[in-house]
Design a protein around this motif. Structure first.
Motif, PDB file in Angstrom:
ATOM      1  N   HIS A 171       0.807  -1.219   0.000  1.00  0.00           N
ATOM      2  CA  HIS A 171       0.000   0.000   0.000  1.00  0.00           C
ATOM      3  C   HIS A 171       0.843   1.273   0.000  1.00  0.00           C
ATOM      4  CE1 HIS A 171      -3.648  -2.284   1.907  1.00  0.00           C
ATOM      5  NE2 HIS A 171      -3.564  -2.458   0.597  1.00  0.00           N
ATOM      6  N   LEU A 172       2.076   1.200   0.479  1.00  0.00           N
ATOM      7  CA  LEU A 172       2.923   2.395   0.506  1.00  0.00           C
ATOM      8  C   LEU A 172       3.370   2.847  -0.880  1.00  0.00           C
ATOM      9  CD1 LEU A 172       5.420   1.660   3.432  1.00  0.00           C
ATOM     10  CD2 LEU A 172       3.448   3.196   3.497  1.00  0.00           C
ATOM     11  N   LEU A 173       3.324   1.968  -1.853  1.00  0.00           N
ATOM     12  CA  LEU A 173       4.009   2.228  -3.118  1.00  0.00           C
ATOM     13  C   LEU A 173       3.540   3.499  -3.810  1.00  0.00           C
ATOM     14  CD1 LEU A 173       4.330  -1.339  -4.702  1.00  0.00           C
ATOM     15  CD2 LEU A 173       6.155   0.086  -3.760  1.00  0.00           C
ATOM     16  N   ASN A 174       2.232   3.739  -3.841  1.00  0.00           N
ATOM     17  CA  ASN A 174       1.746   4.885  -4.600  1.00  0.00           C
ATOM     18  C   ASN A 174       2.294   6.194  -4.040  1.00  0.00           C
ATOM     19  OD1 ASN A 174       0.134   5.632  -6.878  1.00  0.00           O
ATOM     20  ND2 ASN A 174      -1.332   6.537  -5.458  1.00  0.00           N
ATOM     21  N   GLY A 175       2.240   6.342  -2.723  1.00  0.00           N
ATOM     22  CA  GLY A 175       2.784   7.551  -2.128  1.00  0.00           C
ATOM     23  C   GLY A 175       4.276   7.677  -2.326  1.00  0.00           C
ATOM     24  N   LEU A 176       4.993   6.559  -2.254  1.00  0.00           N
ATOM     25  CA  LEU A 176       6.446   6.613  -2.454  1.00  0.00           C
ATOM     26  C   LEU A 176       6.787   6.984  -3.890  1.00  0.00           C
ATOM     27  CD1 LEU A 176       7.646   3.560  -0.338  1.00  0.00           C
ATOM     28  CD2 LEU A 176       7.682   5.984   0.276  1.00  0.00           C
ATOM     29  N   TYR A 177       5.998   6.509  -4.851  1.00  0.00           N
ATOM     30  CA  TYR A 177       6.231   6.940  -6.238  1.00  0.00           C
ATOM     31  C   TYR A 177       5.933   8.424  -6.408  1.00  0.00           C
ATOM     32  CZ  TYR A 177       7.495   2.574  -8.502  1.00  0.00           C
ATOM     33  OH  TYR A 177       8.178   1.454  -8.908  1.00  0.00           O
ATOM     34  N   ASP A 178       4.969   8.929  -5.669  1.00  0.00           N
ATOM     35  CA  ASP A 178       4.718  10.367  -5.683  1.00  0.00           C
ATOM     36  C   ASP A 178       5.967  11.108  -5.220  1.00  0.00           C
ATOM     37  OD1 ASP A 178       3.199  12.779  -5.853  1.00  0.00           O
ATOM     38  OD2 ASP A 178       2.722  12.647  -3.725  1.00  0.00           O
ATOM     39  N   ALA A 179       6.597  10.624  -4.152  1.00  0.00           N
ATOM     40  CA  ALA A 179       7.836  11.242  -3.670  1.00  0.00           C
ATOM     41  C   ALA A 179       8.938  11.151  -4.717  1.00  0.00           C
ATOM     42  CB  ALA A 179       8.283  10.563  -2.376  1.00  0.00           C
ATOM     43  N   LYS A 180       9.059   9.996  -5.361  1.00  0.00           N
ATOM     44  CA  LYS A 180      10.121   9.826  -6.354  1.00  0.00           C
ATOM     45  C   LYS A 180       9.936  10.778  -7.529  1.00  0.00           C
ATOM     46  CE  LYS A 180      12.296   6.456  -9.439  1.00  0.00           C
ATOM     47  NZ  LYS A 180      12.380   5.047  -9.870  1.00  0.00           N
ATOM     48  N   LEU A 181       8.728  10.857  -8.062  1.00  0.00           N
ATOM     49  CA  LEU A 181       8.516  11.638  -9.273  1.00  0.00           C
ATOM     50  C   LEU A 181       8.503  13.139  -9.015  1.00  0.00           C
ATOM     51  CD1 LEU A 181       7.903   8.781 -10.323  1.00  0.00           C
ATOM     52  CD2 LEU A 181       6.105   9.777 -11.723  1.00  0.00           C
ATOM     53  N   ASP A 182       8.159  13.555  -7.796  1.00  0.00           N
ATOM     54  CA  ASP A 182       8.197  14.977  -7.455  1.00  0.00           C
ATOM     55  C   ASP A 182       9.445  15.343  -6.656  1.00  0.00           C
ATOM     56  OD1 ASP A 182       5.957  15.679  -8.829  1.00  0.00           O
ATOM     57  OD2 ASP A 182       4.669  15.993  -7.084  1.00  0.00           O
ATOM     58  N   SER A 183      10.395  14.419  -6.554  1.00  0.00           N
ATOM     59  CA  SER A 183      11.717  14.681  -5.948  1.00  0.00           C
ATOM     60  C   SER A 183      11.605  15.152  -4.505  1.00  0.00           C
ATOM     61  CB  SER A 183      12.496  15.702  -6.780  1.00  0.00           C
ATOM     62  OG  SER A 183      12.690  15.252  -8.089  1.00  0.00           O
ATOM     63  N   GLN A 184      11.013  14.304  -3.668  1.00  0.00           N
ATOM     64  CA  GLN A 184      10.857  14.639  -2.256  1.00  0.00           C
ATOM     65  C   GLN A 184      11.529  13.589  -1.377  1.00  0.00           C
ATOM     66  OE1 GLN A 184       9.585  17.515  -1.213  1.00  0.00           O
ATOM     67  NE2 GLN A 184       9.246  18.057  -3.358  1.00  0.00           N
ATOM     68  N   PRO A 185      12.230  14.031  -0.318  1.00  0.00           N
ATOM     69  CA  PRO A 185      12.898  13.072   0.562  1.00  0.00           C
ATOM     70  C   PRO A 185      11.914  12.404   1.519  1.00  0.00           C
ATOM     71  CG  PRO A 185      13.277  15.304   1.349  1.00  0.00           C
ATOM     72  CD  PRO A 185      12.499  15.432   0.067  1.00  0.00           C
ATOM     73  N   VAL A 186      11.762  11.103   1.398  1.00  0.00           N
ATOM     74  CA  VAL A 186      10.879  10.327   2.257  1.00  0.00           C
ATOM     75  C   VAL A 186      11.615   9.050   2.656  1.00  0.00           C
ATOM     76  CG1 VAL A 186       8.744   8.955   2.340  1.00  0.00           C
ATOM     77  CG2 VAL A 186       8.713  11.233   1.322  1.00  0.00           C
ATOM     78  N   VAL A 187      11.480   8.669   3.916  1.00  0.00           N
ATOM     79  CA  VAL A 187      12.054   7.412   4.395  1.00  0.00           C
ATOM     80  C   VAL A 187      10.916   6.500   4.820  1.00  0.00           C
ATOM     81  CG1 VAL A 187      13.510   6.304   6.133  1.00  0.00           C
ATOM     82  CG2 VAL A 187      14.212   8.493   5.121  1.00  0.00           C
ATOM     83  N   ALA A 188      10.862   5.317   4.221  1.00  0.00           N
ATOM     84  CA  ALA A 188       9.871   4.303   4.578  1.00  0.00           C
ATOM     85  C   ALA A 188      10.538   3.259   5.460  1.00  0.00           C
ATOM     86  CB  ALA A 188       9.302   3.648   3.321  1.00  0.00           C
ATOM     87  N   ILE A 189       9.918   2.997   6.598  1.00  0.00           N
ATOM     88  CA  ILE A 189      10.382   1.935   7.498  1.00  0.00           C
ATOM     89  C   ILE A 189       9.325   0.853   7.456  1.00  0.00           C
ATOM     90  CG2 ILE A 189      10.982   1.345   9.865  1.00  0.00           C
ATOM     91  CD1 ILE A 189      11.747   4.356  10.168  1.00  0.00           C
ATOM     92  N   VAL A 190       9.733  -0.340   7.040  1.00  0.00           N
ATOM     93  CA  VAL A 190       8.777  -1.392   6.734  1.00  0.00           C
ATOM     94  C   VAL A 190       9.133  -2.645   7.515  1.00  0.00           C
ATOM     95  CG1 VAL A 190       7.702  -2.746   4.895  1.00  0.00           C
ATOM     96  CG2 VAL A 190       8.524  -0.430   4.427  1.00  0.00           C
ATOM     97  N   GLY A 191       8.150  -3.215   8.177  1.00  0.00           N
ATOM     98  CA  GLY A 191       8.363  -4.461   8.884  1.00  0.00           C
ATOM     99  C   GLY A 191       8.461  -5.643   7.936  1.00  0.00           C
ATOM    100  N   GLN A 192       8.929  -6.765   8.478  1.00  0.00           N
ATOM    101  CA  GLN A 192       9.048  -7.997   7.700  1.00  0.00           C
ATOM    102  C   GLN A 192       8.914  -9.167   8.675  1.00  0.00           C
ATOM    103  OE1 GLN A 192       8.513  -9.849   5.343  1.00  0.00           O
ATOM    104  NE2 GLN A 192      10.114  -9.466   3.801  1.00  0.00           N
ATOM    105  N   GLN A 193       8.504 -10.308   8.145  1.00  0.00           N
ATOM    106  CA  GLN A 193       8.451 -11.502   8.976  1.00  0.00           C
ATOM    107  C   GLN A 193       9.838 -11.826   9.534  1.00  0.00           C
ATOM    108  OE1 GLN A 193       5.813 -12.601   9.977  1.00  0.00           O
ATOM    109  NE2 GLN A 193       4.188 -12.681   8.439  1.00  0.00           N
ATOM    110  N   ALA A 194       9.883 -12.655  10.557  1.00  0.00           N
ATOM    111  CA  ALA A 194      11.163 -13.014  11.174  1.00  0.00           C
ATOM    112  C   ALA A 194      12.117 -13.556  10.122  1.00  0.00           C
ATOM    113  CB  ALA A 194      10.947 -14.027  12.287  1.00  0.00           C
ATOM    114  N   SER A 195      13.368 -13.182  10.255  1.00  0.00           N
ATOM    115  CA  SER A 195      14.353 -13.585   9.242  1.00  0.00           C
ATOM    116  C   SER A 195      14.486 -15.095   9.132  1.00  0.00           C
ATOM    117  CB  SER A 195      15.710 -12.958   9.566  1.00  0.00           C
ATOM    118  OG  SER A 195      16.134 -13.306  10.868  1.00  0.00           O
ATOM    119  N   THR A 196      14.134 -15.838  10.206  1.00  0.00           N
ATOM    120  CA  THR A 196      14.256 -17.294  10.175  1.00  0.00           C
ATOM    121  C   THR A 196      13.239 -17.964   9.277  1.00  0.00           C
ATOM    122  OG1 THR A 196      12.898 -17.330  12.180  1.00  0.00           O
ATOM    123  CG2 THR A 196      15.297 -17.440  12.471  1.00  0.00           C
TER     124      THR A 196
END
Length: 599
Positions: free
Chosen positions: A81-106
């Protein structure tokens, strides 16, 4: 919980980078981070109704506040779900940091629930930096690198944190051993100016021009005084990209307004007739509205060398900060104004456009003319307001009719042009300055896409704002109007009712259900009262303006063969709306001096 974890370290690092708020939506994949945010009390967590809106809020924060926006989501669907907003940042040249969880590395690689290859998912949108932390010792370094990449490249970056890494004990901050990289937060912007010989060459090109045009984009923020002085010395006309609209006062007699498909007749004439072009901090993609290649000698100023020459052939590219580079050019140019005949011609075209715009907004419609709705905001917009604009036909009326007071920022998803940005942007603007009024201009399509949901966010937060004014104006035409007109213009297709028609939602009543205020407006005589009531309200206010979908989205200065398909499509549609649209189209074309065939 006494032991300090990686999640605690992450939250501390965010504060060290100056992050005041994090926009997101919770999930089990980020439970440790949420716990750390609760324990620390800062940065503030802003709960959106959807991760896409959270990412838009992060982009809005970057645009209004100037610093990096931060969004947070769990793995799997939350990350997607984050992708659309992040592409907005990319195409309009805005600094954004996304912190995304993930399942356990194991469990990664086992086709586990909600397991997605996130590095691959974010590999394009966060091309400048995307990394997964596989060990606790990596996290401070990855966070620091993500922020530096976002700021240095003005683009989104992503750090992926498996659940077990978030929960791990924080490592020794003084570790000094092989295989452990220690970093620290912080980045100061540099002073970037072109070489003297390039400034001299550019000044010579501009000095030699007889009909100079200056086009400003968002990269020209902070350089308004220098642009006006340069335009006066060169006798130049000025136009703006959509993102550059707030940079200069549009009341200037030589400011032709926004250029491009949704621009003005004056800007179209400026670009069509100039012999010299100066581009300042703009990467506008409407290249068919630029001068024809070979028509104009061109100079471009941009802080990003990758953009120099990317839209028009240049004679002199200037890599540097806009204001400093313009001051260098001014030092090379005589202070005496010149090219008065060209400036007179530009100012005459501006006066003519203002007459055209006024007549178009005053044209009768059924029931309201959307141009009049937006134009009625002029003179009522508070001097300390912030404006957010969603995507759709509303952008045309914003670009052509709204006169922003000097210093009033206005932002929208421009290059990605994603519907649904308006309310999230407005929330970011308000949270960044809760003592300033906010106005959101949106269409009914965007309002139904994300706006109704994020109006819930507005309702949940407004009581804590120092200034409760948050005005949402919905242009309610029951149509996806921009696409309807694109079908007619670009494809020669009649409007496809099944795809274009929207339900008629009672937006003002919905606001009242949420404890807000609202008014539905169907009579032009009530419009000024509605704006006044909205700005006097003691809480957020929704203006549900029922507008006519028959008002054309007419590009400026196009020969008949480029708009003939619009006539043909409307004739094939038939019906009262198409008949009104034909009449409006023919009238607006006549306003521009065209005598289109009637057959």
């Amino acid at each position: 919980m006494g032991d300090r974890t990686i999640a605690d370290l992450l939250v501390e690092r965010l504060s060290q980078w100056g992050v005041e708020r994090v926009f997101g939506y919770t999930g089990d994949g980020i439970d440790p981070v949420m716990g750390a945010l609760r324990r620390a009390g800062k940065p503030a967590f802003v709960q959106a109704r959807h991760e896409e809106a959270a990412a838009f809020m992060a982009v809005g924060h970057a645009k209004y506040e100037g610093g990096p926006g931060v969004c947070l989501s769990t793995q799997g669907p939350g990350a997607v779900h984050l992708l659309n907003g992040l592409y907005d940042a990319k195409l309009d040249s805005q600094p954004v940091v996304a912190i995304v969880g993930q399942q356990a590395s194991t469990v990664l690689g086992s086709a586990y629930q909600q397991e997605i290859e996130l590095v691959r998912l974010f590999g394009d949108v966060c091309a400048q930096f995307v990394q997964t932390a596989y060990a606790p010792e990596q996290v401070p370094m990855l966070i620091d690198r993500a922020f530096r990449a976002a700021l240095a490249t003005r683009s989104p970056a992503c750090v992926i944190l498996p659940h077990d890494v978030q929960s791990a004990p924080a490592p020794d901050p003084q570790a000094h051993e092989h295989g452990v990289i220690m970093t620290g937060p912080g980045l100061r912007p540099a002073r970037v100016v072109p070489r003297d010989e390039d400034i001299h060459a550019a000044a010579e090109v501009l000095r030699s021009g007889e009909r100079v045009a200056i086009m400003v984009g968002q990269g020209a923020y902070g350089a308004a005084d220098e642009i006006v002085e340069l335009a006066d010395r060169l006798g130049a006309g000025v136009t703006a990209s959509l993102l550059g609209k707030p940079v200069l006062d549009e009341d200037l007699p030589f400011h032709t307004g926004v250029m491009g498909h949704l621009g003005t007749t004056a800007s179209e004439q400026l670009m069509r007739e100039c012999d010299t072009l100066l581009l300042v901090g703009t990467n506008d993609p409407w290249t068919e509205f630029y001068p024809k290649p070979g028509q104009a000698r061109a100079v471009q100023i941009d802080i990003d060398g990758r953009r120099l020459g990317g839209r028009y052939p240049l004679e002199v590219p200037l890599l540097g900060d806009a204001a400093e580079t313009l001051r260098g050019l001014l030092a090379e140019l005589p202070p005496t104004p010149r090219n008065r005949p060209w400036r007179d011609r530009v100012e005459a075209s501006v006066r003519r456009w203002r007459e055209i715009a006024s007549a178009r907004a005053a044209a009768p419609a059924e029931p309201l003319n959307p141009q009049h709705v937006v134009r009625a905001l002029n003179g009522r917009l508070p001097a300390d307001a912030r404006v957010a604009v969603d995507v759709g036909s509303v952008v045309y009326w914003y670009a052509r009719h709204l006169r922003l007071p000097a210093g009033v920022p206005a932002h929208l998803s421009s290059t990605l042009a994603s519907m649904g940005c308006g309310l999230p942007y407005g929330l970011a603007a308000k949270l960044g300055a809760p003592d300033r009024p906010v106005v959101v201009l949106t269409g009914d399509g965007a309002m139904q896409m994300t706006g109704l949901a994020e109006l819930v966010t507005v309702a949940s937060r407004w009581s804590g704002w120092a200034d409760p004014r948050f005005v949402i104006c919905v242009l309610n035409n029951r149509d996806l109007a921009e696409v309807s007109w694109e079908q007619r213009e670009m494809e020669g297709e009649p409007r496809f009712d099944t795809s274009q028609q929207l339900p008629d939602v009672q937006y003002a009543r919905y606001a009242e259900i949420l404890g807000l205020r609202g008014r539905r407006v169907t009579d032009p005589a009530d419009l000024e009262k509605a704006w006044a009531e909205a700005f006097a309200a003691d809480r957020p206010f929704v203006i549900d303006a029922v507008v006519d979908p028959a008002i054309p989205l007419l590009p400026p200065g196009r020969p008949f063969e480029m708009v003939e398909s619009m006539y043909q499509s409307l004739a094939a549609e038939g019906g009262s709306t198409a008949d009104r649209a034909l009449a409006h189209l023919r009238r607006e074309r006549a306003d521009e001096g065209y005598d289109d065939p009637t057959g």
